[in-house]
Design an enzyme around this catalytic site. Structure first.
Site, PDB file in Angstrom:
ATOM      1  N   ARG A  36       0.853  -1.186  -0.040  1.00 31.59           N
ATOM      2  CA  ARG A  36       0.150   0.138   0.124  1.00 31.59           C
ATOM      3  C   ARG A  36       0.821   1.168   0.056  1.00 31.59           C
ATOM      4  O   ARG A  36       0.542   2.392  -0.553  1.00 31.59           O
ATOM      5  CB  ARG A  36      -1.101  -0.148   1.189  1.00 31.59           C
ATOM      6  CG  ARG A  36      -2.244  -0.486   0.703  1.00 31.59           C
ATOM      7  CD  ARG A  36      -3.360  -0.184   1.762  1.00 31.59           C
ATOM      8  NE  ARG A  36      -4.233  -1.399   1.469  1.00 31.59           N
ATOM      9  CZ  ARG A  36      -4.694  -1.878   2.462  1.00 31.59           C
ATOM     10  NH1 ARG A  36      -4.568  -1.879   3.730  1.00 31.59           N
ATOM     11  NH2 ARG A  36      -5.675  -2.811   2.245  1.00 31.59           N
ATOM     12  N   ALA A  37       1.873   1.178   0.856  1.00 23.51           N
ATOM     13  CA  ALA A  37       2.726   2.458   0.698  1.00 23.51           C
ATOM     14  C   ALA A  37       3.369   2.626  -0.538  1.00 23.51           C
ATOM     15  O   ALA A  37       3.498   3.951  -1.211  1.00 23.51           O
ATOM     16  CB  ALA A  37       3.781   2.190   1.942  1.00 23.51           C
TER      17      ALA A  37
END
Lengths: 661, 343
Positions: A251-252
């Site tokens: 996600r990051a």
């Protein structure tokens, strides 16, 4: 009735002075919604919601998007996920789905102001949909599903408590907004706002050109964004950043990559350069690395990169100076129970404490030093020992109908106060949920109309009746009553005590309890921290707490009793937990008699008066040869459970508390 | 019904008969002069005329124009902020009939449920016609008026959330009980609290533009005057009110004039910089205090019929705006404890 759209003048986005980070994050998300939304954290009065609404208005008026759906805190579940269309059911006898906010938000932004105050059950609804991109509805005899892809935009004031980690991770970017400190900027801000309040039209038309060019630029960037490419060596750079900040997880990485593409498009480029990544990476990392220090962007560039090198050199140098070492050790050792543990690790304050203070050989291990009480020389700030994870103080499955939606004792509201969250067919307290009752009755109206005679349009039977389930946010309140006197400091016991308290605080953080701190020291006791959901604030206060002076235990008990009365007044069904950190000694009485007897007598009265409170005494007496065990006496007078700090971490003790509860 | 009429006919304690408490009165005036100052928090012990003053305020409030029959008190002259009903009527080409009436003080009782505050499904309509209809709540009634909350620090957290939500944009958005609805809700928040019974959430505290600390009157003459006036009022409310009528009229005229003059009050750049500097030095969160300080200083000037804001007005504004916004440093009290006397 689906009536929305109260028109009201909205402060133009282009007229917001300062707050460039916040504006950039919102713009990037508007360019490329796949970034996954923006969380704006900041103090009150920093134009957070003005910015969000302003941008939505800008996009709407200039580009024709109607892309902002607001989720008010007091929404009920049926309105979020959708429910049976009551009117259609009654009038046409058809089971029709009436979509909720998730449907409306599909393809746009879902905005929650004060998102940290959103009730858990609504958070669940949103998380479910966000996870899958679908909203599956199974209720009231309906079964349907629809796409629900939206980017979540939230604003919050961290003073009011933190966000759940799962929800936090859902936001692609986050920014921290602070008040501007530049006088000229503040003057401009003031001037514009006053003008807007007196004559909104003036400001709106005054910024029409800026608004137009801004929305045109966004529109162009939107067109460009899908074509923006990321050179492969920069993809590695992104991965490296995520790695260094210990947020490895797709996600990051994705958020950084997408935001960098949007940033490149915003700058009119079709290829991502290092500067794009450096501009957006902090926004993607801020809420994922739960550390005090700002995220680190490694200065080193992948070797393949050459053309950007020269351009970004100056910036890199700056980064280099501030970039500390890669992943901090505390993460690996201290945390065993999830990402929040590392949040309040008081490393920074450790450094403020000089070691000399805590091992001062002149300090006598007795309260004879109390004579020189208020001299500043005797005030110390002690280290905080390493925190450890505490086992739950109270069992989670509290099924009694009490108030409170904190998760330590999540319970349903029994009186008619509190937020109506959903309905039940179980009849308990006559709190009729009319909407749900009507929905339950709706599908049968056609057939009933033929058999029943009534002037009412709706025929309701016993079996249709639904009652409201209400919830109140107030979870438990933990009241810490801390001995801040010299006697305590002299024994160096404060270090362990602070560790114990900090651990309980972290537990409280996860359970969303409220925390209050009372300190007694010198001649009286003060509320150092009124009840707050901000555990961060509590831990900071605790870390910086000075020690010294006499030990007015009675005053501490008195102040505690007052606070418990207040808590009770505000929510009669709450069951606070009061945690006393003391060695039981007392050498400053309120009246004439001996201080320690007075304290014990007072403790008895307090216990009698506050039967709804659980008391816990954590003994801070030094484990030396001679122990007075006064804290044990206090504990029995209070009818409290008694602990020594080192035992707080032991599992058995937790079970003991469970039994008490 | 008859009973209610009777109560309405009996006059309330006249505002101009309240003894002392000048700061509290000023705080209220300023909010009436410029409602975007957005509120007054009155802190003080019991029995300090807090509630009396707020309730008596109705006496001297100005009149506003509202669309006849509109449950949201829409302003017929503000095309941009009409409720949806008035909006659609206006777009259909209908001329909105307007009536003049006084600004209202709407009280939000502590026992009010969230449904009651934000509005809810109209039960009668739903049962009789099988249709959903929005039943406006307290926030609708408070639009363009004063929302008064006694003991605001004891208000249920959920209701506080709703107020915060609504205060942010001046719109009440309802998504509950099958109803999806929004309507304008801009109001002046006036709250009283006894700090001994607990503090206010910082977020809510910040929503009150101004804050005054009220103390009991210690001057014996004034105390006697209070008791006498109260007794005279109880004995003959009509006669008593009549006695203060001239003063009340004068006060409302002064406020009306101030409202009228507010737009002409000028604050020079120097003044704006002074305000910004004061706020920065005070270390308050955000920018709201600057904006409110400017508005307040201008309202003070307007009240005294001055056209120019000077440092005097700024100082008065600062004393109303800053204190409740100053951030309490961690363990402030603990650090100062040693030097304080007991009791």
């Amino acid at each position: 009735m689906q009536t929305r759209g109260t028109r009201t003048d909205i402060y133009p986005f282009a007229a917001i002075a300062g707050q460039s980070q916040m504006k950039l994050a919102l713009i990037l998300n508007a360019i490329l919604p796949a970034i996954g939304g923006v969380l704006i954290r900041g103090h009150k009065g920093t134009a957070k919601s003005t910015a969000v609404r302003g941008l939505a208005q800008l996009l709407k008026s200039q580009n024709g998007d109607a892309s902002l759906t607001e989720l008010p805190l007091c929404a009920t579940e049926d309105m979020v996920v959708g429910a049976i269309d009551m009117e259609a059911a009654i009038k046409e006898g058809k089971k029709k789905f009436q979509p909720g906010l998730l449907k409306r938000a599909n393809g746009g932004m879902l905005y929650v102001d004060e998102v940290n105050l959103l009730d858990d059950h609504l958070v669940e609804c949103i998380l479910d949909a966000a996870e899958t991109g679908w909203n599956r509805v199974e209720r009231e005899g309906l079964r349907t599903s629809h796409a629900a892809r939206f980017s979540l935009v939230g604003s919050m004031n961290p003073e009011e408590g933190e966000l759940r980690p799962q929800l936090l991770d859902r936001f692609g970017l986050s920014v921290q907004v602070e008040g501007e400190t530049d006088t000229a900027l503040r003057v401009e801000l003031m001037r514009r706002r006053e003008q807007f309040d007196n004559n909104p039209g003036e400001i709106i038309s005054g910024f029409i050109t800026e608004s137009r060019s801004m929305s045109e630029r966004i529109e162009q960037a939107r067109g460009l964004a899908p074509k923006v490419t990321v050179p492969s060596h920069l993809l590695k750079f992104v991965a490296e950043i995520a790695e260094v900040n210990n947020v490895a997880g797709h996600r990051a990485d994705l958020a950084i990559e997408r935001a960098a593409r949007a940033h490149a498009a915003w700058c009119g480029r079709d290829v991502v350069v290092v500067a794009d990544i450096q501009a957006v990476a902090p926004m993607a990392l801020l809420h994922r690395t739960r550390e005090q220090a700002p995220p680190q962007i490694p200065p080193s560039l992948p070797p393949e990169d050459s053309e950007d090198n020269a351009k970004d050199n100056s910036q890199q140098e700056k980064e280099e100076q501030s970039a500390p070492n890669p992943p901090q050790e505390e993460n690996s050792e201290a945390s065993k129970s999830g990402p929040v543990d590392s949040s309040d690790t008081p490393d920074a304050s450790d450094e403020q404490t000089t070691d000399n203070d805590s091992i001062n050989p002149d300090e006598k291990p007795d309260n004879t030093t109390a004579e020189k009480e208020d001299s500043p020389k005797e005030e110390h700030v002690f280290k905080v020992g390493a925190p450890f994870s505490v086992k739950p103080l109270v069992s989670d499955t509290d099924r009694h109908r009490r108030t409170g939606s904190g998760r330590r004792s999540r319970s349903r509201s029994a009186n008619k106060q509190g937020r109506y969250i959903k309905s039940t067919s179980r009849r308990q307290n006559g709190d009729l949920a009319l909407d749900a009752t009507l929905r339950a009755a709706a599908p049968f109206q056609k057939s009933r109309r033929e058999t029943m005679a009534s002037t009412m349009a709706v025929h309701i039977r016993e079996s249709d009746i639904r009652e409201k389930i209400r919830q109140r946010r107030m979870g438990n309140i933990l009241v810490f009553v801390v001995d801040g006197s010299g006697s305590m400091g002299a024994h160096k016991r404060m270090v362990e005590t602070k560790a114990a308290v900090l651990s309980v605080l972290m537990d409280a953080y996860q359970k969303r309890d409220q925390v209050a701190v009372i300190v007694f020291r010198g001649r009286n006791a003060v509320i150092a921290l009124p009840p707050t959901s901000s555990v961060e604030l509590a831990s900071r206060m605790l870390t910086d707490m000075p020690i010294g002076g006499r030990t007015p235990l009675s005053a501490g008990l008195g102040r505690m009793s007052d606070m418990l009365t207040q808590i009770h007044r505000k929510n009669p069904l709450s069951r606070p937990i009061a945690i006393l950190l003391t060695d039981g000694k007392s050498n400053a009485a309120l009246g004439e008699g001996p201080a320690h007897l007075e304290a014990i007598a007072l403790a008895g009265k307090v216990a009698q008066h506050h039967r709804n409170v659980r008391f816990i005494v954590v003994d801070t007496e030094s484990p030396g040869a001679i122990r007075l065990r006064l804290a044990q006496k206090l504990a029995s007078a209070l009818n409290a459970s008694y602990f020594e700090p080192e035992n707080l971490r032991a599992k058995e003790i937790v079970n003991v508390i469970k039994e008490i509860v | 019904m008859h009973h209610q009429t009777f109560i309405a006919d009996r006059p309330g304690f006249p505002f101009s008969a309240i003894v002392g408490q000048d700061k509290l009165k000023m705080g209220l005036f300023l909010n009436v002069i410029n409602p975007t100052i957005s509120g007054l928090l009155i802190r003080g012990e019991k029995g300090t005329a807090k509630s009396t003053a707020v309730r008596a305020l109705a006496d001297i409030l100005p009149s506003i124009e509202v669309v006849k029959g509109c449950p949201f008190q829409c302003d017929p002259n503000a095309q941009a902020s009409l409720c949806f009903q008035c909006q659609s009527r206006a777009t259909m080409g209908e001329k909105l009939e307007s009536v003049k009436r006084k600004v209202k003080v709407v009280e939000l009782p502590l026992s009010a449920t969230e449904d009651r505050v934000v509005g809810t499904l109209n039960m009668e309509h739903a049962l009789k016609h099988g249709e959903k209809k929005f039943e406006p709540g307290i926030l609708a009634a408070a639009h363009r008026g004063i929302l008064y909350i006694d003991e605001v620090n004891l208000l249920d957290d959920h209701v506080v959330d709703v107020l915060l939500d609504c205060a942010a944009m001046g719109v009440n958005t309802v998504e509950r009980e099958g109803i999806s609805f929004s309507h304008p809700a801009k109001f002046t928040l006036v709250g009283t609290m006894n700090p001994e019974e607990g503090e206010l959430r910082p977020q809510l505290q910040d929503r009150f533009g101004l804050c005054v600390q009220v103390e009991g009157i210690t001057d014996p003459h004034q105390r006697v005057a209070i008791v006498k006036r109260r007794a005279a009022f109880e004995a003959d409310p009509f006669g008593f009110t009549k006695q203060f009528e001239a003063e009340s009229v004068q006060l409302s005229q002064q406020i009306d004039a101030a409202i009228h003059n507010y737009g002409d009050v000028v604050a020079d750049d120097d003044i704006l910089f002074d305000i910004a500097r004061l706020a920065i030095e005070a270390g308050v969160d955000g920018h709201r205090s600057d904006i409110v300080m400017l508005k307040t200083a201008k309202a003070v000037a307007a009240f005294h019929n001055r056209k120019q804001v000077s440092m005097d007005e700024v100082a008065e504004a600062a004393s109303l705006v800053l204190p409740h916004r100053m951030r309490r440093l961690p363990f402030d009290d603990v650090l100062n404890m040693g030097s304080k006397k007991v009791g």
